[in-house]
Design a protein around this motif. Sequence first.
Motif, short mmCIF file in Angstrom:
data_model
loop_
_atom_site.label_atom_id
_atom_site.label_comp_id
_atom_site.label_asym_id
_atom_site.label_seq_id
_atom_site.Cartn_x
_atom_site.Cartn_y
_atom_site.Cartn_z
N ILE A 68 -9.62 3.27 -9.92
CA ILE A 68 -9.43 3.52 -8.78
C ILE A 68 -7.99 4.61 -8.64
O ILE A 68 -7.14 4.79 -9.33
CB ILE A 68 -8.78 2.20 -7.97
N VAL A 69 -8.20 5.55 -7.63
CA VAL A 69 -7.44 6.72 -7.59
C VAL A 69 -6.48 6.47 -6.51
O VAL A 69 -7.00 6.16 -5.52
CB VAL A 69 -8.05 8.16 -7.17
N VAL A 105 -4.44 6.88 -3.84
CA VAL A 105 -4.15 8.14 -2.86
C VAL A 105 -3.42 7.30 -1.75
O VAL A 105 -3.87 6.36 -1.16
CB VAL A 105 -5.22 8.83 -2.30
N SER A 106 -2.16 7.97 -1.30
CA SER A 106 -1.42 7.16 -0.07
C SER A 106 -1.44 8.25 1.37
O SER A 106 -1.00 9.35 0.71
CB SER A 106 -0.21 6.60 -0.63
N THR A 107 -1.84 8.14 2.10
CA THR A 107 -1.91 8.64 3.29
C THR A 107 -0.51 8.16 3.83
O THR A 107 0.06 8.84 5.15
CB THR A 107 -3.21 8.58 4.09
N PHE A 108 -0.21 6.90 3.83
CA PHE A 108 1.02 6.19 4.58
C PHE A 108 2.45 7.28 4.31
O PHE A 108 2.92 7.14 5.33
CB PHE A 108 1.43 4.79 3.95
N ILE A 109 2.62 7.72 3.12
CA ILE A 109 3.82 8.37 2.83
C ILE A 109 3.87 9.58 3.76
O ILE A 109 4.94 9.86 4.18
CB ILE A 109 4.16 8.51 1.33
N GLU A 110 2.73 10.42 3.74
CA GLU A 110 2.71 11.33 4.70
C GLU A 110 2.96 11.18 6.04
O GLU A 110 3.75 11.69 6.66
CB GLU A 110 1.51 12.28 4.37
N GLU A 111 2.47 9.89 6.40
CA GLU A 111 2.41 9.48 7.94
C GLU A 111 3.92 9.00 8.17
O GLU A 111 4.67 9.51 9.22
CB GLU A 111 1.79 8.30 8.07
N SER A 155 0.88 -1.04 -0.10
CA SER A 155 -0.12 0.05 -0.17
C SER A 155 0.90 1.31 0.01
O SER A 155 0.32 2.32 -0.71
CB SER A 155 -0.83 0.02 1.31
N TYR A 156 1.97 1.18 0.92
CA TYR A 156 2.88 2.25 0.77
C TYR A 156 3.65 2.48 -0.69
O TYR A 156 3.80 3.61 -1.10
CB TYR A 156 4.11 2.20 1.78
N ASP A 157 3.48 1.55 -1.20
CA ASP A 157 4.29 1.43 -2.70
C ASP A 157 3.22 1.41 -3.90
O ASP A 157 3.54 1.34 -5.12
CB ASP A 157 5.02 0.15 -2.86
N LEU A 158 2.01 2.15 -3.63
CA LEU A 158 0.85 2.32 -4.26
C LEU A 158 0.28 1.14 -5.07
O LEU A 158 0.01 0.98 -6.01
CB LEU A 158 1.14 3.54 -5.49
N LYS A 159 0.57 -0.22 -4.53
CA LYS A 159 0.01 -1.31 -5.00
C LYS A 159 -1.30 -1.85 -4.03
O LYS A 159 -1.03 -2.64 -3.17
CB LYS A 159 1.02 -2.43 -5.10
N ILE A 192 -10.61 6.31 2.38
CA ILE A 192 -10.43 7.43 1.56
C ILE A 192 -10.16 7.22 -0.02
O ILE A 192 -10.70 8.04 -0.85
CB ILE A 192 -9.26 8.19 2.17
N ILE A 193 -9.68 6.18 -0.05
CA ILE A 193 -9.29 5.78 -1.61
C ILE A 193 -10.62 5.63 -2.38
O ILE A 193 -10.96 6.01 -3.38
CB ILE A 193 -8.51 4.50 -1.51
N GLU A 194 -11.64 5.00 -1.49
CA GLU A 194 -12.86 4.71 -2.18
C GLU A 194 -13.79 5.96 -2.36
O GLU A 194 -14.10 6.23 -3.41
CB GLU A 194 -13.55 3.92 -1.28
N GLN A 195 -13.65 6.96 -1.47
CA GLN A 195 -14.37 8.00 -1.54
C GLN A 195 -13.83 9.01 -2.79
O GLN A 195 -14.56 9.45 -3.53
CB GLN A 195 -14.42 8.99 -0.38
#
Length: 710
Positions: free
Chosen positions: A55-56, A58-64, A38-42, A352-355
């Motif tokens: 599917i867009v 969106v990664s909140t992990f990298i900011e975290e 998920s961090y690697d956008l997979k 968030i990705i779904e929305q």
Amino acid sequence: MADDKLSKKEIKFWRSEMKMLDTLYADRMKEWSRLSESYDLKFKQRIRDLDPDDIVEVSTFIEEVRGIIGNVAKNHPRQLFHVDDDESGKAGDTLEAASAAYFELTHIKPHMHQAIFDALFCGVGWIRVDYNPAGDDMIAPYVANDVMEEDFVALSRVAPGFVHVDPTCSPHMLGHARYIREKLWMPLEFLLDDDEIDNKAQLKGGFSNTKKEDLGFGEVLGLAPGGPEEQALRSAMDNGEYVLVDRIHDRIGKRQIMFVDSVDEPIQVKRHWAAKMDIPQMQDPTTGQPMFDIDQDGNSTEPIFDIEMADKAPGWLVQHGFPFIPIKFDLHGSSFYPKGHLRYLEDIQNGIIEQVSRRADILKGAARQMGTTESEVKANPELPEQYRRGKDGEMLIFQNRNNVFEIPSSSVPSDLYSHENSLLSYKNRLSRAGLSPEAPSSRTATQTAVLASGDQRDVETMLTAVEQGYEDATRNGFAILGDPRYSSKIFNVSIGTGSAILLRTSDFLWTYRIQTKTGSTTSLWEQLEQDKALAFWDRAITRQSFDPRKLDVMLATTFGVDDPDSLMTPKQNIDAIRAAQLENQRIITQMSDPGVVQGQDHVAHVESGHSKYREDPTYAAILQQAQSEAAQGIQGGAATMRMQQVDALIQQHVRAHQQMAQQEDSRPTRPSTSSASGDAPITGLQSQVASNAQEVASEIKAAAGQEGGF
């Protein structure tokens, strides 16, 4: 060669434990790998009514991850030492300088950052402690020695999938584990060259049946099955004849045991290198007296130890009994492994990705669309394409303008925005340590203060884990360097502005406490820490129980000064300065010379104590009275006479220091002082004291409007 043999029962036990651990950690790595992907956008999740291409990502992990590492480990650590059994007061300064040099030589910062990254995904990150010998000798896994400092402690971040902790370990204390199993890939040629490896004839390189999680070197970012990366890695490791080794760190038995799948018997069983040993001091065969190294001045210094006569001793050189430093931020009720920090955010990120994806799909379907009549198209077949292209200045021809109209479209439901904001709110509540400290302008001052206090608690909780990791690394390294088996010949440090000194085994054997300061460079946390440091410094600097120099170092470090010692004056003997100040008071108030004692720090007494006698409040009051007498035309008044007597006594006392310094300097050995020895500093300061007296006399004459001398 092996120091011991395992019984068949013991071999069966370890084989059974390793099989159980393979199953346990395979399940754990599935979760860790999913988070890493998920961090690697997979993203593997499917969203109802949406195609995968819609599917867009969106990664909140990298900011975290960036926010947490930036908030808790961006600055290089600074350690302050409080030595309990040092009468000289110099051991703490030596250890502080050694700590800074140790961190540089071991390159600890990138290892710590990567271990923090691992902990966010896997619950625990790991740093391994080794000792890299001098010369051509190498330590497993043999491929990293060139980047390690020779004849020194070595630190290495270890992949989380290849460190397996005894499942019976308590959830909060690594030292309760019976063992740690470590998996390593090693080139066959190096194993065959290692004199401590047994059963070499049965060793085989290659791994045609290796599991995917083992092929990835224990990293949680997986390889695509059958993909070009996996094929290339398998080919490279087959060509290099790599061997997968299980290395067990047996805390209970104080042994290091190594297995490979191709050999039934262990390939190594020996006493663990980090277990303590009782090493006797060598004795002179003639006199039977203990032997010491002799320095160039003929003085006995460091004891000489007989390494070959070492015997087993209780205890370990490393914290918890393992050469591993765990980095973890959370606890679990029954396991040493908590959930990875990002696991708590995974479903929120998916939501968030779904929305965002649904909103994008609606907006795509609600693109601006035009309509026209069939008769209009028949009359002007090029009209739809001309209208779609919409070239600037193009002339469009209509049969009837009213035949062209815009088709109304639906808008994005407001609930999608509300739900996303709700998810973001939950994310922020769960993970405040990774947030930017800048508060939106819409918040009131009270709201900002409340949020900041909560954010600070989260940051401080994570800081504690990082600081403990740095402290464990220091204690492990210093304990190893304090063992005669691992005495380093290359560890030189500079103490303040003095010359570099070579640290010896005994320099690491003090009983000490460590205060580690690390953290972020973000403005809010810095300001909070600086405010606290200023308030403490302001109160503590006036108390004699605190060391002023250490307080100054603490304050400078809080304000981000990397090397406070480079900005400070040479270290002074604080006790000698205070003693000289008390002697000044006695001379001024009692008009008696306290005398000079052999072995005093004469330079510190005179340079920083007696030369500043005019700053004494009592002397300042006498000076003011003498100036008043001179202004009134009183010659030889009581205050003037007393001031002259004080000046004479101070000069007499300084001469006594000079004479005592000359006597001690003529001896073969002389205690070191706080600055260069010899007559020059004392003589110069005697002249300074006399000059001070003359300056005072001039001030009095100026007040009376007189000329000439006393």
